[in-house]
Design a protein around this motif. Structure first.
Motif, PDB file in Angstrom:
ATOM      1  N   ARG A 286       0.943  -1.163   0.113  1.00 39.42           N
ATOM      2  CA  ARG A 286       0.304  -0.014   0.219  1.00 39.42           C
ATOM      3  C   ARG A 286       0.713   1.229   0.101  1.00 39.42           C
ATOM      4  NH1 ARG A 286      -5.343   1.270   2.134  1.00 39.42           N
ATOM      5  NH2 ARG A 286      -5.325   3.717   2.476  1.00 39.42           N
ATOM      6  N   TYR A 287       1.134   2.197  -0.728  1.00 41.13           N
ATOM      7  CA  TYR A 287       1.235   3.149  -1.267  1.00 41.13           C
ATOM      8  C   TYR A 287       0.282   4.722  -0.777  1.00 41.13           C
ATOM      9  CZ  TYR A 287       4.581   0.936  -2.747  1.00 41.13           C
ATOM     10  OH  TYR A 287       5.860  -0.507  -3.725  1.00 41.13           O
ATOM     11  N   GLU A 288       0.457   5.671  -0.080  1.00 40.23           N
ATOM     12  CA  GLU A 288      -0.504   6.282   0.555  1.00 40.23           C
ATOM     13  C   GLU A 288       0.077   8.098   0.078  1.00 40.23           C
ATOM     14  OE1 GLU A 288      -3.783   7.710   4.000  1.00 40.23           O
ATOM     15  OE2 GLU A 288      -2.835   5.623   3.529  1.00 40.23           O
ATOM     16  N   ASN A 289      -0.529   9.492  -0.241  1.00 43.62           N
ATOM     17  CA  ASN A 289      -0.039  10.358  -0.131  1.00 43.62           C
ATOM     18  C   ASN A 289      -0.558  11.331   1.322  1.00 43.62           C
ATOM     19  OD1 ASN A 289      -2.577  11.400  -1.068  1.00 43.62           O
ATOM     20  ND2 ASN A 289      -2.229  11.938  -2.811  1.00 43.62           N
ATOM     21  N   GLU A 290      -0.472  12.222   1.214  1.00 46.60           N
ATOM     22  CA  GLU A 290      -0.707  13.022   2.400  1.00 46.60           C
ATOM     23  C   GLU A 290      -2.403  13.653   2.808  1.00 46.60           C
ATOM     24  OE1 GLU A 290       1.181  16.566   2.612  1.00 46.60           O
ATOM     25  OE2 GLU A 290       3.319  16.320   3.260  1.00 46.60           O
ATOM     26  N   ASP A 291      -3.041  12.768   1.126  1.00 43.22           N
ATOM     27  CA  ASP A 291      -4.221  13.575   1.087  1.00 43.22           C
ATOM     28  C   ASP A 291      -5.223  12.012   1.581  1.00 43.22           C
ATOM     29  OD1 ASP A 291      -3.887  16.450   0.131  1.00 43.22           O
ATOM     30  OD2 ASP A 291      -4.077  15.716  -1.105  1.00 43.22           O
ATOM     31  N   GLY A 292      -4.646  11.151   2.101  1.00 48.91           N
ATOM     32  CA  GLY A 292      -4.718   9.623   1.919  1.00 48.91           C
ATOM     33  C   GLY A 292      -5.543   9.151   1.044  1.00 48.91           C
ATOM     34  N   ASP A 293      -4.996   9.637  -0.544  1.00 52.66           N
ATOM     35  CA  ASP A 293      -5.272   8.668  -1.532  1.00 52.66           C
ATOM     36  C   ASP A 293      -4.056   7.782  -1.494  1.00 52.66           C
ATOM     37  OD1 ASP A 293      -7.120  10.998  -2.380  1.00 52.66           O
ATOM     38  OD2 ASP A 293      -5.312  11.323  -3.357  1.00 52.66           O
ATOM     39  N   TYR A 294      -4.725   6.384  -1.806  1.00 50.18           N
ATOM     40  CA  TYR A 294      -3.920   5.076  -1.851  1.00 50.18           C
ATOM     41  C   TYR A 294      -3.728   4.701  -3.066  1.00 50.18           C
ATOM     42  CZ  TYR A 294      -7.815   2.993  -2.296  1.00 50.18           C
ATOM     43  OH  TYR A 294      -9.655   1.463  -3.390  1.00 50.18           O
ATOM     44  N   ILE A 295      -2.293   3.885  -3.129  1.00 52.17           N
ATOM     45  CA  ILE A 295      -2.019   2.188  -4.163  1.00 52.17           C
ATOM     46  C   ILE A 295      -1.978   1.752  -4.150  1.00 52.17           C
ATOM     47  CG2 ILE A 295      -0.803   2.210  -5.920  1.00 52.17           C
ATOM     48  CD1 ILE A 295       0.123   5.198  -6.305  1.00 52.17           C
ATOM     49  N   PHE A 296      -2.956   0.565  -4.102  1.00 52.15           N
ATOM     50  CA  PHE A 296      -2.454  -0.768  -3.980  1.00 52.15           C
ATOM     51  C   PHE A 296      -2.348  -1.867  -5.120  1.00 52.15           C
ATOM     52  CE2 PHE A 296      -5.739  -1.155  -0.528  1.00 52.15           C
ATOM     53  CZ  PHE A 296      -5.328  -1.705   0.283  1.00 52.15           C
TER      54      PHE A 296
END
Length: 367
Positions: A286-296
């Motif tokens: 799981r990858y995530e940015n500061e806005d809580g958007d994610y990449i699985f």
């Protein structure tokens, strides 16, 4: 959207619906007052049964399911799958202490001790409902009949963009005037497209369902596997820990969109519950940015060749470093799947198609 997320959303709706009318659909009551009113309404229902018909719309594909359910307070449940045909006859029974899942095609029973804490976590119903009402505008549209029963028609929409419940950005609910139970749901994505329809038929309340309905008898000749609930929930770990735990070499993207960073990984193996010859091991990154958007990013190695998930039947064919892949646009969520060697890979995120392809092309076999 996964089945578990969908079922969680349904559970929250079942808790929420009786409260909406107690509060006059204004949301003016406090979370504590809402919880008190909900408990008062629920106290009169000791058992119920119904047949649920589910129609989901994913891409260009329509999938229909039918499930029969019995429930008796405080903790007894029984479900039988009627459709689709490939899952027909599957039975899940719980007496509150143990849960049995029977697959008639493999004549296999999985027995699992129920956890001490609720599956949905430690957040109480008052907190769940309070959070939902804070993020949702609920309005009463009128009255309609469902399966011959008068029902209130409600519409629920998020107050702010991106605050929808589990990929659901709009809902319509039909609530039985007599029992205050939901009889129908329609769930929409952010584009206003219908994602799923659910309709409850043959609803029966307080029929004094006998406890014998929730006693499971193992079919003759069936194989019984005993599981521990905690063993089914993968532990969050660092990438280094995942590499030590996994039975294959984990691949990682060299490119990520600006602001995204590694969050956590999990490693799971379904050999205890999978039919013979169908075991697999999966690593989630799981990858995530500061806005809580994610990449699985999921990576799976199967014991034998796996069938493609039905959801990808209507996907667009794409090329990833000369390899065949499939891309599916679900509006709020996009999926890209492909294969490297023995590893089946899948990216799931709200990012646009070109970004998914760029990430996938940066995932390469280790030298």
């Amino acid at each position: 959207m996964t089945d578990r997320k969908i079922l969680t959303a349904f559970t929250l709706l079942v808790l929420l619906v009786p409260v909406l009318f107690v509060s006059g659909c204004t949301g003016e009551l406090s979370a504590e007052e809402i919880a008190e009113q909900m408990q008062e309404k629920e106290a009169s229902i000791q058992d119920y049964s119904y047949t649920m018909q589910i129609t989901s719309y994913i891409g260009n594909q329509t999938r229909e399911s039918e499930i029969q359910t019995l429930q008796k307070k405080p903790d007894k449940t029984k479900t039988v799958i009627i459709k689709p045909e490939e899952e027909a006859g599957t039975i899940v029974v719980s007496d509150g202490e143990f849960m049995w899942t029977y697959d008639p095609k493999t004549n296999t029973v999985m027995k699992m001790e129920m956890p001490d804490t609720p599956v949905l976590g430690e957040l109480d119903s008052a907190g769940i409902i309070g959070e939902f009402l804070n993020k949702t505008d609920v309005s009463l549209l009128g009255m309609e009949e469902i399966d011959g029963r008068p029902a209130y028609l409600l519409e629920a929409n998020p107050k702010e963009e991106g605050e929808g419940l589990l990929f659901v950005d709009g809902m319509k609910l039909w609530v039985d005037k007599e029992t205050w139970m939901p009889l129908r749901y329609e769930m929409y994505d952010s584009s206003g497209d219908l994602m799923m329809e659910l309709e409850i038929r043959d609803l029966e309340i307080n029929q004094r369902i006998p406890d014998s309905e929730f006693v499971f008898e193992v079919p003759e000749g069936a194989t019984v596997k005993t599981l521990n609930f905690d063993s089914l929930i993968p532990e969050e770990m660092t990438l280094e820990e995942a590499r030590e735990s996994a039975g294959f070499e984990i691949l990682v993207p060299e490119y990520l969109p600006e602001g995204y960073a590694f969050n956590y990984s999990t490693v799971s193996n379904n050999s205890l519950i999978a039919p013979e010859g169908q075991a697999s091991e999966t690593v989630f990154l799981r990858y995530e940015n500061e806005d809580g958007d994610y990449i699985f990013l999921s990576e799976t190695v199967h014991e034998n060749e796996a069938l493609e998930a039905p959801i990808m039947n209507s996907a667009e064919e794409v090329s990833i470093n000369g390899m065949e892949g499939k891309y599916l646009d679900l509006g709020d969520m996009n999926i890209l799947s492909w294969k490297i060697g023995d590893i089946d890979l899948s990216l799931t995120t709200s990012l646009e198609r070109e970004e998914l392809l760029k990430i996938a092309e940066s995932v390469r076999e280790n030298a």
